[in-house]
Design an enzyme around this catalytic site. Structure first.
Site, PDB file in Angstrom:
ATOM      1  N   HIS A  89      -8.278  -0.239   9.980  1.00 45.61           N
ATOM      2  CA  HIS A  89      -8.314  -0.071   8.526  1.00 45.61           C
ATOM      3  C   HIS A  89      -9.662  -0.572   7.989  1.00 45.61           C
ATOM      4  O   HIS A  89      -9.819  -1.764   7.722  1.00 45.61           O
ATOM      5  CB  HIS A  89      -7.178  -0.863   7.875  1.00 45.61           C
ATOM      6  CG  HIS A  89      -5.806  -0.457   8.324  1.00 45.61           C
ATOM      7  ND1 HIS A  89      -5.339  -0.718   9.583  1.00 45.61           N
ATOM      8  CD2 HIS A  89      -4.811   0.202   7.673  1.00 45.61           C
ATOM      9  CE1 HIS A  89      -4.100  -0.248   9.707  1.00 45.61           C
ATOM     10  NE2 HIS A  89      -3.766   0.318   8.560  1.00 45.61           N
TER      11      HIS A  89
ATOM     12  N   PHE B 247      23.336 -14.745   5.633  1.00 46.23           N
ATOM     13  CA  PHE B 247      22.099 -14.486   4.900  1.00 46.23           C
ATOM     14  C   PHE B 247      20.852 -14.692   5.760  1.00 46.23           C
ATOM     15  O   PHE B 247      19.731 -14.552   5.262  1.00 46.23           O
ATOM     16  CB  PHE B 247      22.037 -15.348   3.642  1.00 46.23           C
ATOM     17  CG  PHE B 247      23.151 -15.082   2.669  1.00 46.23           C
ATOM     18  CD1 PHE B 247      23.691 -13.812   2.544  1.00 46.23           C
ATOM     19  CD2 PHE B 247      23.677 -16.097   1.887  1.00 46.23           C
ATOM     20  CE1 PHE B 247      24.735 -13.550   1.659  1.00 46.23           C
ATOM     21  CE2 PHE B 247      24.719 -15.853   0.993  1.00 46.23           C
ATOM     22  CZ  PHE B 247      25.246 -14.580   0.880  1.00 46.23           C
TER      23      PHE B 247
ATOM     24  N   ASP C 243      -2.722  -4.997  -2.820  1.00 47.88           N
ATOM     25  CA  ASP C 243      -1.733  -4.308  -3.662  1.00 47.88           C
ATOM     26  C   ASP C 243      -0.361  -4.281  -2.999  1.00 47.88           C
ATOM     27  O   ASP C 243       0.666  -4.469  -3.657  1.00 47.88           O
ATOM     28  CB  ASP C 243      -2.200  -2.869  -3.927  1.00 47.88           C
ATOM     29  CG  ASP C 243      -3.464  -2.814  -4.767  1.00 47.88           C
ATOM     30  OD1 ASP C 243      -3.447  -3.338  -5.885  1.00 47.88           O
ATOM     31  OD2 ASP C 243      -4.469  -2.237  -4.294  1.00 47.88           O
TER      32      ASP C 243
ATOM     33  N   HIS D 295      30.490 -12.003   3.415  1.00 52.33           N
ATOM     34  CA  HIS D 295      30.021 -13.350   3.739  1.00 52.33           C
ATOM     35  C   HIS D 295      30.388 -13.789   5.156  1.00 52.33           C
ATOM     36  O   HIS D 295      30.117 -14.929   5.536  1.00 52.33           O
ATOM     37  CB  HIS D 295      30.580 -14.361   2.729  1.00 52.33           C
ATOM     38  CG  HIS D 295      29.871 -14.362   1.419  1.00 52.33           C
ATOM     39  ND1 HIS D 295      29.670 -13.216   0.679  1.00 52.33           N
ATOM     40  CD2 HIS D 295      29.276 -15.374   0.721  1.00 52.33           C
ATOM     41  CE1 HIS D 295      29.006 -13.530  -0.424  1.00 52.33           C
ATOM     42  NE2 HIS D 295      28.751 -14.825  -0.423  1.00 52.33           N
TER      43      HIS D 295
ATOM     44  N   HIS E 253      -8.485   4.218   4.064  1.00 54.53           N
ATOM     45  CA  HIS E 253      -7.656   3.007   4.179  1.00 54.53           C
ATOM     46  C   HIS E 253      -7.226   2.743   5.616  1.00 54.53           C
ATOM     47  O   HIS E 253      -7.402   1.623   6.113  1.00 54.53           O
ATOM     48  CB  HIS E 253      -6.422   3.143   3.275  1.00 54.53           C
ATOM     49  CG  HIS E 253      -5.579   1.902   3.196  1.00 54.53           C
ATOM     50  ND1 HIS E 253      -4.920   1.359   4.281  1.00 54.53           N
ATOM     51  CD2 HIS E 253      -5.272   1.097   2.142  1.00 54.53           C
ATOM     52  CE1 HIS E 253      -4.265   0.287   3.910  1.00 54.53           C
ATOM     53  NE2 HIS E 253      -4.452   0.102   2.617  1.00 54.53           N
TER      54      HIS E 253
ATOM     55  N   ASN F 289      -7.753  -2.784  -5.545  1.00 57.08           N
ATOM     56  CA  ASN F 289      -8.652  -1.636  -5.392  1.00 57.08           C
ATOM     57  C   ASN F 289      -7.991  -0.298  -5.753  1.00 57.08           C
ATOM     58  O   ASN F 289      -8.614   0.751  -5.621  1.00 57.08           O
ATOM     59  CB  ASN F 289      -9.220  -1.578  -3.970  1.00 57.08           C
ATOM     60  CG  ASN F 289      -8.131  -1.533  -2.899  1.00 57.08           C
ATOM     61  OD1 ASN F 289      -7.094  -0.889  -3.074  1.00 57.08           O
ATOM     62  ND2 ASN F 289      -8.356  -2.223  -1.791  1.00 57.08           N
TER      63      ASN F 289
ATOM     64  N   GLU G 269      15.984 -16.342   0.007  1.00 53.81           N
ATOM     65  CA  GLU G 269      16.038 -16.756   1.413  1.00 53.81           C
ATOM     66  C   GLU G 269      14.759 -16.433   2.182  1.00 53.81           C
ATOM     67  O   GLU G 269      14.265 -17.268   2.951  1.00 53.81           O
ATOM     68  CB  GLU G 269      17.234 -16.101   2.111  1.00 53.81           C
ATOM     69  CG  GLU G 269      18.590 -16.613   1.652  1.00 53.81           C
ATOM     70  CD  GLU G 269      19.114 -15.916   0.407  1.00 53.81           C
ATOM     71  OE1 GLU G 269      20.232 -16.254  -0.028  1.00 53.81           O
ATOM     72  OE2 GLU G 269      18.406 -15.032  -0.143  1.00 53.81           O
TER      73      GLU G 269
ATOM     74  N   ARG H 115      29.014 -28.354   9.877  1.00 55.28           N
ATOM     75  CA  ARG H 115      28.080 -28.460   8.748  1.00 55.28           C
ATOM     76  C   ARG H 115      28.142 -29.871   8.151  1.00 55.28           C
ATOM     77  O   ARG H 115      27.125 -30.407   7.700  1.00 55.28           O
ATOM     78  CB  ARG H 115      28.391 -27.407   7.676  1.00 55.28           C
ATOM     79  CG  ARG H 115      29.736 -27.569   6.996  1.00 55.28           C
ATOM     80  CD  ARG H 115      29.880 -26.726   5.739  1.00 55.28           C
ATOM     81  NE  ARG H 115      31.223 -26.838   5.173  1.00 55.28           N
ATOM     82  CZ  ARG H 115      31.543 -26.482   3.940  1.00 55.28           C
ATOM     83  NH1 ARG H 115      30.633 -25.992   3.126  1.00 55.28           N
ATOM     84  NH2 ARG H 115      32.797 -26.599   3.507  1.00 55.28           N
TER      85      ARG H 115
END
Length: 674
Positions: free
Chosen positions: A29, A438, A153, A474, A263, A183, A412, A356
């Site tokens: 590029h 997640f 960008d 979940h 590009h 640009n 996250e 946990r």
């Protein structure tokens, strides 16, 4: 013809080297690199403070490149500083070269981050700025570094920019300066065809100081950087209006600037006149890989200035070290990269808790004993139990840069990238928490952490369908199999790319955290339960240390009829099932497998001791069966999930889905033909 200044020649030198690298590789590029060359040159030759002879200097300024496709610009700029030879630039994108297609972390050469997936690089910069603020709050002006970022960008458009921009503004990170290479040209179209948002207004709304300039004008770049460095209380965004493919010409001298075609391919493939472009930029089209004499002199002078600046810092540091010997000792320990000294046997766990909750107990202890640890959660600290750390520390904020707990909000991916940035900065240990399902949002950052070999700790709770009433949105099913794929992948150093641990009770959780904190070479995933789990038989810290082997025999017989394997919550179910089998004279060994990846690194003799080759095996997993099929293989069967979960109380789900001692008993009897 107007004579070029040495500064203008340097920017053109970067352009020549960048486009020539792409031409020789026939891949890359060039356009963006040519447009951004002016800012890169001014930054590295006049503003960035680093030690040319000590690239790991902890107080150095950092430069985080977001658009990794602009690597030719970075390599060419660093070549001017002496970090790359002309021969190395000519090996761009080739096998075994130090100039890969997208930059890969190499601090010795000035590459502060691996970049490529757009948006992540500047989020790392936010994490590094947080780390720098935290360290300055503890050690004062000896940690005075600035964090510079370069975004394109595409990076502005990637959704992660919202989280990174919000957090940087909210925390008032005035040590962060970001250049936006605006640009108006993207890989396949122009920016105006994609978006009409007011970028300046957006960043101002987040609390940034915004400066809009001609990004190819050296005087405007200098003025903007001086203003940014003088700004307090806000990060700064410099919007640089640059020219894609600046200096490129086509046949008969027609301008080839601002073209989409320049590009993502060599200029020649886009139809430009490469020899004329190189000549117009002051280079030799027959020998483009050279540093202009005037540019070499300019960067040699800057090198002397940088060495003098770093020597001044050393003198100031020596005075500070004499006045603050304990602080200096602490700084040295933080920056050593070594695991902290922790008396893990001191941690007292209550029995039969969720893992946990056991993790919260460990985090509470670490908050009081590991001062260079920062923890963050995606608005779930009271559910993923990272609040165990928060309760013994304070929250990081613009009013409290000594705070060790970062409230990331619901973001996250940003959170994971922030942790990567903290780890890249050095000196601090980063951990982040959210629900396991997640982790899907975090995968891009986890993958890059594995690639960069960053020791980030992931606290993933609510590890199975036993989330229950929350339902299938979940309830992780396929997530463990996905994460454990990284256990099977080797990084460039030949290690497992990630350490994934799913502990089976509170004591295994303590040891899992011990392994995580001692793992300074790769990321670690801790996969933890929401619901309470019965302690394993005769469980204590000493016995649980076998977790470090990846798998171990929890209940053993000299001549077992069956081997039962599981990790996490399912191990206690196997223990109950083994009791039912034993009542009928079926001898079952129960094996806890917190990490298949670690287990497979053990000796053949140990693996055969745990899994005798001629004994049938039964695996139990709350995820996809493939999670354990590598260990069970043709020797037996795996009971797992082949569908998404359901909304119901978790004990009902255990019954309906067959995660009970009775079903273990039934399945083993069927397997053995009894």
């Amino acid at each position: 013809m107007e004579m070029k200044t040495s500064s203008a020649m340097a920017a053109d030198n970067i352009r020549v080297l960048a486009l020539s690298m792409v031409e020789k590789a026939k891949s890359g590029h060039p356009g963006g690199a040519m447009g951004g060359a002016d800012f890169a040159h001014i930054l590295f030759s006049e503003f960035m403070v680093y030690n040319p002879n000590e690239p790991q200097w902890i107080a150095r300024d950092r430069f985080f490149l977001d658009p990794g496709h602009m690597s030719p610009m970075l390599y060419a700029t660093l070549a001017l500083t002496g970090k790359y030879s002309m021969e190395e630039l000519q090996e761009f994108r080739q096998w075994g070269s130090v100039t890969p297609g997208h930059p890969e972390l190499d601090v010795a050469r000035g590459v502060e981050n691996t970049s490529g997936p757009l948006g992540q690089g500047h989020a790392y910069a936010v994490g590094a700025a947080i780390a720098a603020k935290y360290m300055k709050a503890h050690f004062g002006e000896v940690m005075r570094q600035k964090i510079y970022a370069f975004i394109s960008d595409g990076g502005v458009q990637e959704e992660i920019s919202q989280g990174a921009g919000r957090m940087a503004g909210h925390f008032g990170l005035d040590n962060l300066i970001m250049f936006y290479d605006a640009n108006n040209v993207q890989l396949s179209t122009t920016v105006e065809e994609v978006t009409s948002e007011d970028v300046a207004a957006k960043y101002k709304a987040w609390g940034w100081h915004v400066i809009d300039i001609n990004g190819n004008d050296h005087d405007q770049i200098r003025a903007a950087l001086r203003e940014a460095n003088a700004t307090t209380g806000k990060p700064t965004l410099i919007i640089g209006r640059t020219i894609m493919g600046k200096g490129a010409v086509g046949p008969e001298g027609v301008s080839f600037e601002n073209k989409v075609s320049t590009h993502g391919q060599p200029l020649s493939a886009a139809g430009a006149d490469v020899p004329a472009t190189i000549t117009g930029l002051g280079g030799d089209s027959e020998n483009p890989f050279r540093i202009f004499p005037e540019v070499e002199a300019l960067y040699a002078k800057r090198k002397e200035e940088l060495i003098a600046l770093s020597e001044d810092w050393k003198k100031s540091f020596a005075i500070w070290e004499q006045a603050e010997p304990e602080l200096a000792k602490k700084l040295s320990q933080w920056c050593s990269g070594k695991a902290p000294e922790v008396n893990w046997e001191e941690i007292e766990q209550k029995p039969d808790q969720a893992t946990r909750t056991a993790s919260a107990t460990v985090l509470s202890y670490l908050a009081q004993h590991v001062e260079n640890m920062m923890v963050t959660s995606a608005d779930l600290s009271n559910s993923d139990k990272t609040d165990g750390f928060l309760k013994k520390s304070t929250t990081f904020s613009r009013d409290n840069y000594k705070g060790a707990f970062i409230q990331s909000g619901v973001a996250e991916l940003t959170m994971a990238c922030i942790c990567n940035g903290i780890a890249l900065h050095g000196g601090l240990i980063a951990a982040c928490g959210t629900f396991f399902v997640f982790s899907d949002y975090m995968k891009p950052a986890v993958r890059l952490a594995a690639l960069m070999e960053l020791p980030v700790k992931y606290v993933w709770t609510h590890d199975a369908f036993r989330v229950g009433e929350d339902g299938p949105t979940h309830e992780p099913v396929e997530q463990e199999a996905q994460i454990r794929l990284l256990e099977k992948l080797k990084n460039h150093s030949g290690q497992n790319a990630l350490l994934a641990l799913r502990p089976a009770d509170v004591h295994e959780t303590t040891v899992a955290w011990e392994l995580a904190m001692n793992n300074t070479k790769t990321p670690t995933a801790l996969i933890l339960s929401r619901q309470n789990i019965k302690n394993l038989p005769d469980s204590d810290y000493a016995k649980a240390r076998r977790t470090a082997l990846g798998a171990y025999t929890l209940i053993g017989h000299q001549s077992p009829d069956i081997i039962l394997l599981a990790s996490g919550s399912e191990v206690s179910t196997l223990v109950e099932g083994a009791e039912l089998l034993e009542a009928e004279g079926i001898h079952a060994n129960v094996v806890s497998v917190p990490s298949e990846g670690v287990f497979m690194n053990q000796s053949d003799s140990y693996r055969q001791e745990v899994l005798p080759p001629n004994v049938p095996r039964f695996g139990l997993t709350a995820g996809l069966p493939v999670t354990l099929e590598g260990l069970v293989g043709a020797h037996g069967t795996v009971w797992g999930l082949n569908s998404f979960g359901f909304s119901a109380p978790y004990k009902v789900l255990d019954e309906k889905l067959g995660f009970t001692a009775q079903n273990v008993y039934t399945q083993v009897k069927n397997l053995l033909g009894k």
